[in-house]
Design an enzyme around this catalytic site. Structure first.
Site, mmCIF file in Angstrom:
data_model
loop_
_atom_site.group_PDB
_atom_site.id
_atom_site.type_symbol
_atom_site.label_atom_id
_atom_site.label_comp_id
_atom_site.label_asym_id
_atom_site.label_seq_id
_atom_site.Cartn_x
_atom_site.Cartn_y
_atom_site.Cartn_z
ATOM 1 N N HIS A 59 1.016 -1.160 0.229
ATOM 2 C CA HIS A 59 0.056 -0.212 0.211
ATOM 3 C C HIS A 59 0.987 1.194 0.274
ATOM 4 O O HIS A 59 0.851 2.335 -1.324
ATOM 5 C CB HIS A 59 -1.168 0.321 1.184
ATOM 6 N N GLU A 60 1.450 1.260 0.894
ATOM 7 C CA GLU A 60 2.810 2.637 0.814
ATOM 8 C C GLU A 60 3.386 2.897 -0.338
ATOM 9 O O GLU A 60 4.024 3.682 -0.415
ATOM 10 C CB GLU A 60 3.195 2.470 2.306
ATOM 11 N N HIS A 63 1.737 4.528 -3.016
ATOM 12 C CA HIS A 63 1.933 5.857 -2.277
ATOM 13 C C HIS A 63 3.552 6.456 -2.857
ATOM 14 O O HIS A 63 3.429 8.105 -3.934
ATOM 15 C CB HIS A 63 1.900 6.560 -1.365
ATOM 16 N N GLU A 88 -5.351 7.355 -2.037
ATOM 17 C CA GLU A 88 -5.711 6.335 -1.272
ATOM 18 C C GLU A 88 -6.002 5.485 -2.955
ATOM 19 O O GLU A 88 -5.688 4.285 -2.871
ATOM 20 C CB GLU A 88 -6.384 5.731 -0.608
ATOM 21 N N TYR A 204 -11.787 5.902 1.633
ATOM 22 C CA TYR A 204 -10.610 4.734 1.251
ATOM 23 C C TYR A 204 -11.117 3.851 0.770
ATOM 24 O O TYR A 204 -11.408 3.468 -0.544
ATOM 25 C CB TYR A 204 -10.090 4.691 2.481
#
Ligand SMILES: [Zn+2]
Length: 262
Positions: A59-60, A63, A88, A204
């Site tokens: 997930h990170e 980003h 997101e 989200y």
């Protein structure tokens, strides 16, 4: 940069920060950091991640890719400087690769024998994706609603009891259920007041809808090919907040630059 481990002076959770934003105007290349809170392994031991930690890492890193692949003129629009309820989307899309066969085979290896993850474990992990979704969705929506309730207080309205306010807000939508408490109570709901997601915690699940469309698109169009990756990179990650995601035109509405993304 990757700051993987937890330590006493570090805040909890996981997030990405741009250190230097990409900008053609300034001639700067992007520098970003991913922060997680994985416990330090014992002396001489390898760092082994739980499935939850792997999910957070992917997930990170989504980003991070958003920041790293930026190709904009103005740093204000680089990478994750997009609408809050859009930010997101790329990070949740990146989670799709966790169990994708070619990707899984590349990273999910037994740390001593090098064996790939057995097929039956992969199947069981897939099965868990739908497990308990009624509870997960309800507690999430309760928190998102609570966020909205706090941000709808009028200038003349006074709240003297946070717990009472919270109970009333949840009763409004039939979610005041002790079996399914809201994911965060007001007193420790960091996103709402200082986390930069004020009135935007709904983003989200909003992004999950966009994310589901993209996952379906990859599935229908041949999976992780170079061509598909380039298309996603150029059209979505690269443009950051320089284009309105609805209208494909220039926008001036990007979010506050340099804030962290969770
Ligand atoms: Zn995120």
């Amino acid at each position: 940069m990757l700051d993987l481990y937890t330590r006493d002076s570090k805040r909890g959770g996981a997030w990405m920060n741009p250190i230097v934003s990409q900008s053609a105007l300034r001639g700067t290349a992007p520098v970003v950091v991913n922060n997680l809170n994985v416990p330090q392994p014992g002396e001489g031991q390898p760092t082994l991640l739980t499935f939850d930690e792997v999910t957070t890492l992917f997930h990170e890193f989504g980003h991070a890719l958003h920041g790293l692949f930026a190709t904009v003129t103005y740093p204000h629009f680089a990478g994750t400087n997009v609408f809050r309820d859009f930010v997101e989307f790329p990070s949740q899309v990146n989670e799709m690769w966790i169990l994708w066969p070619e990707v899984l085979d590349n990273y999910a290896r037994h740390y001593e024998t090098g064996e790939p993850l057995p097929a039956d474990i992969v199947e069981r992990l897939r099965a868990t994706e739908t497990f308990n979704q009624g509870h997960a969705t309800s507690e999430y929506l309760a928190a998102a609603w609570l966020d909205q309730a706090w941000h709808r207080i009028g200038p003349d309205e006074k709240v003297s009891d946070a717990a009472e306010f919270e109970a009333a807000a949840l009763t409004d939508i039939g979610l005041a259920n002790p079996v399914v408490p809201t994911r965060y109570s007001s007193t420790y709901f960091a996103h709402v007041f200082s986390g930069g997601y004020s009135a935007g915690y709904y983003s989200y699940i909003w992004s999950e809808v966009l994310d589901a469309d993209t996952v379906a698109w990859f599935r229908e169009n041949g999976g992780p090919t170079r061509e598909n990756g380039d298309r996603f990179r150029e059209r979505l990650l690269g443009v950051g907040g320089s284009k309105d995601p609805w209208r494909r035109t220039a926008t001036s509405a990007g979010a506050t630059p340099r804030s962290s993304r969770c």
